[in-house]
Design a protein around this motif. Structure first.
Motif, PDB file in Angstrom:
ATOM      1  N   GLU A  87       0.815  -1.213   0.000  1.00 49.23           N
ATOM      2  CA  GLU A  87       0.000   0.000   0.000  1.00 49.23           C
ATOM      3  C   GLU A  87       0.851   1.267   0.000  1.00 49.23           C
ATOM      4  O   GLU A  87       0.576   2.205  -0.728  1.00 49.23           O
ATOM      5  CB  GLU A  87      -0.948  -0.003   1.203  1.00 49.23           C
ATOM      6  CG  GLU A  87      -1.952   1.125   1.187  1.00 49.23           C
ATOM      7  CD  GLU A  87      -2.825   1.153  -0.058  1.00 49.23           C
ATOM      8  OE1 GLU A  87      -3.138   2.262  -0.525  1.00 49.23           O
ATOM      9  OE2 GLU A  87      -3.177   0.075  -0.576  1.00 49.23           O
ATOM     10  N   ARG A  88       1.879   1.303   0.810  1.00 50.32           N
ATOM     11  CA  ARG A  88       2.738   2.498   0.880  1.00 50.32           C
ATOM     12  C   ARG A  88       3.445   2.731  -0.458  1.00 50.32           C
ATOM     13  O   ARG A  88       3.593   3.868  -0.895  1.00 50.32           O
ATOM     14  CB  ARG A  88       3.750   2.323   2.015  1.00 50.32           C
ATOM     15  CG  ARG A  88       4.495   3.574   2.358  1.00 50.32           C
ATOM     16  CD  ARG A  88       3.602   4.512   3.134  1.00 50.32           C
ATOM     17  NE  ARG A  88       4.425   5.587   3.663  1.00 50.32           N
ATOM     18  CZ  ARG A  88       3.965   6.785   3.921  1.00 50.32           C
ATOM     19  NH1 ARG A  88       2.700   7.066   3.760  1.00 50.32           N
ATOM     20  NH2 ARG A  88       4.755   7.705   4.385  1.00 50.32           N
ATOM     21  N   VAL A  89       3.850   1.665  -1.102  1.00 54.70           N
ATOM     22  CA  VAL A  89       4.494   1.777  -2.418  1.00 54.70           C
ATOM     23  C   VAL A  89       3.501   2.346  -3.428  1.00 54.70           C
ATOM     24  O   VAL A  89       3.844   3.238  -4.217  1.00 54.70           O
ATOM     25  CB  VAL A  89       5.025   0.396  -2.888  1.00 54.70           C
ATOM     26  CG1 VAL A  89       5.529   0.451  -4.312  1.00 54.70           C
ATOM     27  CG2 VAL A  89       6.115  -0.092  -1.948  1.00 54.70           C
ATOM     28  N   PHE A  90       2.265   1.869  -3.380  1.00 53.63           N
ATOM     29  CA  PHE A  90       1.237   2.378  -4.291  1.00 53.63           C
ATOM     30  C   PHE A  90       0.956   3.859  -4.022  1.00 53.63           C
ATOM     31  O   PHE A  90       0.765   4.642  -4.950  1.00 53.63           O
ATOM     32  CB  PHE A  90      -0.047   1.564  -4.190  1.00 53.63           C
ATOM     33  CG  PHE A  90       0.079   0.167  -4.728  1.00 53.63           C
ATOM     34  CD1 PHE A  90       0.866  -0.109  -5.828  1.00 53.63           C
ATOM     35  CD2 PHE A  90      -0.610  -0.877  -4.135  1.00 53.63           C
ATOM     36  CE1 PHE A  90       0.970  -1.395  -6.328  1.00 53.63           C
ATOM     37  CE2 PHE A  90      -0.520  -2.168  -4.630  1.00 53.63           C
ATOM     38  CZ  PHE A  90       0.287  -2.424  -5.736  1.00 53.63           C
ATOM     39  N   ASP A 100      -1.484   5.551 -12.155  1.00 54.25           N
ATOM     40  CA  ASP A 100      -2.690   4.849 -11.718  1.00 54.25           C
ATOM     41  C   ASP A 100      -2.281   3.445 -11.287  1.00 54.25           C
ATOM     42  O   ASP A 100      -1.725   2.681 -12.087  1.00 54.25           O
ATOM     43  CB  ASP A 100      -3.702   4.795 -12.867  1.00 54.25           C
ATOM     44  CG  ASP A 100      -4.978   4.071 -12.477  1.00 54.25           C
ATOM     45  OD1 ASP A 100      -5.255   3.949 -11.270  1.00 54.25           O
ATOM     46  OD2 ASP A 100      -5.700   3.638 -13.398  1.00 54.25           O
ATOM     47  N   THR A 101      -2.540   3.109 -10.051  1.00 54.23           N
ATOM     48  CA  THR A 101      -2.135   1.805  -9.532  1.00 54.23           C
ATOM     49  C   THR A 101      -3.260   0.776  -9.561  1.00 54.23           C
ATOM     50  O   THR A 101      -3.044  -0.362  -9.151  1.00 54.23           O
ATOM     51  CB  THR A 101      -1.597   1.939  -8.091  1.00 54.23           C
ATOM     52  OG1 THR A 101      -2.634   2.468  -7.267  1.00 54.23           O
ATOM     53  CG2 THR A 101      -0.366   2.817  -8.041  1.00 54.23           C
ATOM     54  N   ALA A 102      -4.424   1.154 -10.053  1.00 56.46           N
ATOM     55  CA  ALA A 102      -5.554   0.215 -10.091  1.00 56.46           C
ATOM     56  C   ALA A 102      -5.215  -1.061 -10.871  1.00 56.46           C
ATOM     57  O   ALA A 102      -5.534  -2.163 -10.405  1.00 56.46           O
ATOM     58  CB  ALA A 102      -6.795   0.893 -10.660  1.00 56.46           C
ATOM     59  N   GLU A 106      -5.284  -4.834  -9.290  1.00 56.35           N
ATOM     60  CA  GLU A 106      -6.076  -5.913  -9.889  1.00 56.35           C
ATOM     61  C   GLU A 106      -5.213  -7.142 -10.157  1.00 56.35           C
ATOM     62  O   GLU A 106      -5.652  -8.274  -9.923  1.00 56.35           O
ATOM     63  CB  GLU A 106      -6.717  -5.438 -11.185  1.00 56.35           C
ATOM     64  CG  GLU A 106      -7.861  -4.468 -10.977  1.00 56.35           C
ATOM     65  CD  GLU A 106      -8.418  -3.931 -12.288  1.00 56.35           C
ATOM     66  OE1 GLU A 106      -8.214  -4.574 -13.346  1.00 56.35           O
ATOM     67  OE2 GLU A 106      -9.056  -2.869 -12.262  1.00 56.35           O
ATOM     68  N   LEU A 107      -3.988  -6.920 -10.645  1.00 57.28           N
ATOM     69  CA  LEU A 107      -3.083  -8.040 -10.893  1.00 57.28           C
ATOM     70  C   LEU A 107      -2.765  -8.783  -9.595  1.00 57.28           C
ATOM     71  O   LEU A 107      -2.750 -10.013  -9.562  1.00 57.28           O
ATOM     72  CB  LEU A 107      -1.788  -7.550 -11.545  1.00 57.28           C
ATOM     73  CG  LEU A 107      -1.885  -7.135 -13.010  1.00 57.28           C
ATOM     74  CD1 LEU A 107      -0.596  -6.477 -13.469  1.00 57.28           C
ATOM     75  CD2 LEU A 107      -2.203  -8.340 -13.882  1.00 57.28           C
ATOM     76  N   ILE A 108      -2.535  -8.030  -8.534  1.00 57.22           N
ATOM     77  CA  ILE A 108      -2.237  -8.659  -7.240  1.00 57.22           C
ATOM     78  C   ILE A 108      -3.464  -9.404  -6.722  1.00 57.22           C
ATOM     79  O   ILE A 108      -3.350 -10.514  -6.191  1.00 57.22           O
ATOM     80  CB  ILE A 108      -1.720  -7.613  -6.230  1.00 57.22           C
ATOM     81  CG1 ILE A 108      -0.314  -7.178  -6.642  1.00 57.22           C
ATOM     82  CG2 ILE A 108      -1.724  -8.172  -4.812  1.00 57.22           C
ATOM     83  CD1 ILE A 108       0.278  -6.067  -5.817  1.00 57.22           C
TER      84      ILE A 108
END
Length: 171
Positions: A87-90, A100-102, A106-108
């Motif tokens: 989360e912190r990396v995102f 955009d990290t969405a 989703e991949l994770i």
């Protein structure tokens, strides 16, 4: 009496004719930048450096270092852990790099779903194998962490997930 030379004087005397090539200078600069970025990211993850201060640091360095943003993205991608909390990396990717990290999330999520399915399949298979050996009951719980097949499957899924994450960002 003869002058006693210090170690530094001896080193300076022996290296006075040596110069660095442009490639060596670039490699040294790249290593220094990588170390600086790695330190910033680690401090931010540890909570000793907040996002606002990190943004300020990057703004100051951005003018001098054209490779700063790619180096930061590479470091952040190396810190994405499909099994852990990224989360912190995102937050850093979104706040500092405006990415955009969405899709990464989703991949994770897909990786974790697939991992759970494989875990259920292998656990059911292990229970079936134990039952054929005459071991059964409600207290029988297979230890997949010691199963070489499970370890291999998990590693393969994680490696594939990491590759997908890196290729998704490269686009």
């Amino acid at each position: 009496m003869a002058e006693i030379k210090s170690t530094l004087d001896l080193i300076m005397e022996r290296t006075k004719g040596l110069t660095m090539t442009e490639e060596e200078k670039k490699a040294l600069n790249s290593r220094e930048l990588g170390g600086k970025v790695k330190g910033w990211v680690q401090k931010c993850i540890d909570g000793t450096l907040d996002l606002a201060r990190l943004k300020e640091e990057i703004q100051q360095e951005k003018a001098k270092e054209p490779e700063l943003r790619p180096a930061l993205l590479k470091e952040l991608l190396d810190r994405v852990d499909p099994d852990g909390n990224s989360e912190r990396v995102f937050q850093m990717m979104e706040s500092i790099l405006h990415r955009d990290t969405a899709p990464l999330r989703e991949l994770i999520g897909g990786y974790r779903t697939e991992l759970s399915e494989k875990e259920r399949e292998l656990a059911a298979k292990a229970i079936s194998d134990l039952s054929q050996q005459g071991i059964s009951g409600s207290a029988v719980v297979p230890n997949l962490d010691r199963d070489p097949l499970w370890i291999k499957v998990r590693e393969q899924l994680k490696d594939r997930s990491i590759q997908k994450i890196r290729s998704a960002v490269a686009r």
